[in-house]
Write an enzyme that holds these catalytic residues in place. Structure first.
Site: not given
Ligand code: F6R
Length: 614
Positions: A27, A100-101, A494, A510, A609
């Site tokens: 996280r 968290n938030g 990444e 294009h 993740k």
């Protein structure tokens, strides 16, 4: 984003906190910190970087105590510094908080606190929250007062949060609250826990309870009290046992988790197919959809939504399902879909996809679709996730835990789930049995085809090393290979930090063709399919402008070899599985380029993740 763990019990909380935090690094891993109540009072330790750095710091200069709270950060407000690491204290220093938030009105609250003389030591919204809650506790005496003060403070907070609060006034317990960010409570033998997900508590807690939005919990080692936003006590939610076997976090002889996970794909895909292919009926059966064929037939339109790699898998699904089931399919990234006023009727099913099942935008898309009354199906890798719990039915992709931050096996497993769904819905809508039987055979051969693709690793590594110094890349493909091109470019960006841009091959003319030059390799996906000749034409256009071309084609394609600077020929197969093989080859391509460039493959910079903030 960010992960939180709290522990309360008779033993030292620090080893439990570190163990849980390591499992939550998916996280975020910008900084880590913990706070424990020691005989000398509330002590905080914070370090920049991975949880391992915090563990080293604590090994050199130990802290011991309980209860404790801890945090691994993915920076939202303020740069990656020790000062911005959690936990944060309130103005009195008596309270420590992990979060968290995202607190959306943090600026407004900060101004109000500044006007009252508060001084902040970080740029974070979390420190504002700590001060905001702490201020309301000034006159709190006893638990009832404390709870009322926290409720009053949270009532003025806008945004999302899961918080853990440590404070000696809580008398040996922790306070936890959530609104919009996940939080579970765990109970073990002597300890109780809070955590952002139950996986963090694997091996430590025996039962898990979900805290709901706007609930506040007081968690002690032998007791649990839960209150709603009005302060009324709520009975404990049903608990489930933590059946998770310890997550296998070993590398099994591989240099990186990403490498291990790429190589796990044959087995993952086998598992995803197991028990789902009905050869007699020439169809696919998904028990988890909880829908009869009659109910499925009533669905006239599909919306597929997700984020990042999962969105690319959804885009692959759009091509496949439209083609096989002859029904309109739309694909939208969840962050757009949730705010777009998309018309949904009773004949539309929304398929929300997320390997983690916790991506904030995906969960919000799910809830928005439910509010609009649509049937919501989920596709995810975690049957205990919010997405799995809140959807009407769904498909588990069975990829097993993915630790490398870059999605690999979960991408192919999601794409395979949609290929199977295409066959199932195709059969409900006129796909002839003979054709479906052929497609089932193609899917059955997929694990073996993937093994043969993995055998090409050395060759792919050589091509990646040859082009590793190029600063920019173009990825080009047509039809179902276009989302694979997008996914290949994302993998490269990444983990190598090289710039890459993906387009349908014909879009070159294009505008993108202006980027073609001898330093910009164009990576073409050119299987021998219905648009093969068209791709060859596009390759020739790049070559005519001295652009180097790397092509991923089909076995035996000497024409492609003659035309391109480097060619990787993948096992020849049908249109349902060829894009998956291409995708695996591009995973290896990005992986080996990242290794050649000395990048941190499993934990690339700035990423996490699971993206649990919008
Ligand atoms: C890329 C990657 C991300 C995720 C995205 C959605 O390698 O992993 O783009 O695909 O954050 O995650 P989930 O599928 O968990 O919703």
């Amino acid at each position: 984003m960010c992960g939180i763990v709290g522990c309360v019990g008779p033993r030292d909380a620090v080893p439990f906190l570190l163990r849980g935090l390591e499992r939550l690094e998916y996280r975020g891993y910008d900084s880590a910190g913990l706070a424990v109540l020691t005989p000398a009072g509330l002590q905080i330790r914070r370090t920049v970087g991975r949880v391992g750095r915090l563990a080293e710091n604590l090994a050199q200069s130990p802290l011991e105590g309980s209860p404790g709270i801890s945090h691994t950060r993915w920076a939202t407000h303020g740069p990656v510094t020790g000062a911005n690491a959690h936990p944060h204290r309130d103005a009195t220093g008596r309270l420590a908080l992990v979060h968290n938030g995202v607190i959306e009105n943090h600026d407004e609250l900060r101004q109000r606190l500044l006007a009252e003389g508060h001084v902040f030591s970080s740029d974070t919204d979390t420190e504002v929250l700590a001060h905001w809650i702490g201020k309301s506790l000034d006159s709190a005496t006893g638990w009832d007062d404390y709870l009322a003060a926290v409720r009053r403070a949270l009532a003025e907070v806008r945004g999302s949060y899961a918080i853990g609060v440590l404070d000696a006034r809580l008398e040996g317990s922790l306070l936890a609250a959530r609104a919009g960010s996940p939080l579970v409570i765990g109970r073990g033998g002597q300890e109780s826990f809070i955590a952002s997900d139950e996986q963090a508590l694997s091996g430590m807690a025996r039962e898990i309870l979900d805290l709901e939005d706007f609930q506040i919990a007081r968690v002690a080692s032998g007791s649990l009290e839960i209150f709603d936003r009005a302060g009324s006590p709520r009975s404990s939610p049903a608990s489930r046992s933590l059946s998770l076997t310890e997550v296998d976090e070993g590398l099994g002889g591989h240099p990186h988790h990403m490498h291990k996970e790429i190589h796990e794909q044959p087995r993952c895909l086998e598992r995803a197919l197991e028990g789902r292919l009905d050869e007699d009926g020439a169809t696919v059966v998904f028990a988890g959809l909880h829908r009869t064929n009659r109910q499925l037939r009533e669905i006239q339109r599909l919306v597929l939504t997700g984020c990042g790699s999962t969105l690319h898998a959804a885009m692959f699904g759009e091509y496949v399902i439209e083609n096989l089931a002859r029904m309109p399919v739309e694909c939208d990234c969840a962050s757009e879909f949730r705010y777009r006023n998309a018309p949904l009727d009773t004949q539309t099913a929304v398929i929300v996809m997320s390997q983690s099942g916790e991506t904030a935008d995906a969960v919000a898309a799910l809830r928005e679709s439910r509010r609009k009354g649509a049937l919501v199906l989920g596709i995810c890798n975690n049957p205990r996730s919010t997405l799995a719990r809140e959807s009407d039915g769904g498909i588990e992709i069975r990829a097993g835990s993915e630790i490398g931050v870059a999605a690999t096996k979960t991408f192919t497993a999601e794409a395979l789930a949609l290929a199977m769904l295409g066959i199932q819905w195709g059969r409900l809508r006129g796909l002839p049995a003979a054709e479906a039987t052929q497609l089932l055979k193609e899917l059955q051969s997929l694990p073996e085809l993937v093994r043969r693709t993995l055998d090409l690793e050395e060759q792919i590594a050589r091509v990646a090393q040859r082009f590793a110094q190029a600063p920019n890349f173009l990825f080009l493909g047509r039809q179902a290979s276009y989302p694979v091109a997008l996914e290949g470019a994302l993998k490269l960006k990444e983990i190598t930090y090289r710039f890459a841009s993906a387009h349908p091959s014909a879009e070159l003319k294009h505008g993108v063709i202006a980027l073609v030059n001898p330093d910009t390799p164009a990576i073409f996906l050119a299987a021998q399919d219905a648009v093969y000749e068209k791709n060859l034409g596009n390759i020739a256009e790049v070559k005519a402008r001295c652009g180097p071309v790397v092509a991923f084609g089909s076995d035996g394609d000497t024409r492609l070899e003659a035309l391109c600077d480097a060619t990787v020929l993948l096992p020849a197969t049908g249109g349902l599985t060829a894009p998956l093989l291409q995708s695996i080859a591009l995973q290896l391509f990005a992986y080996h380029m990242a290794v050649a460039l000395g990048r941190e493959v499993d934990r690339p910079r700035n990423l996490a993740k699971s993206v649990t903030v919008e």
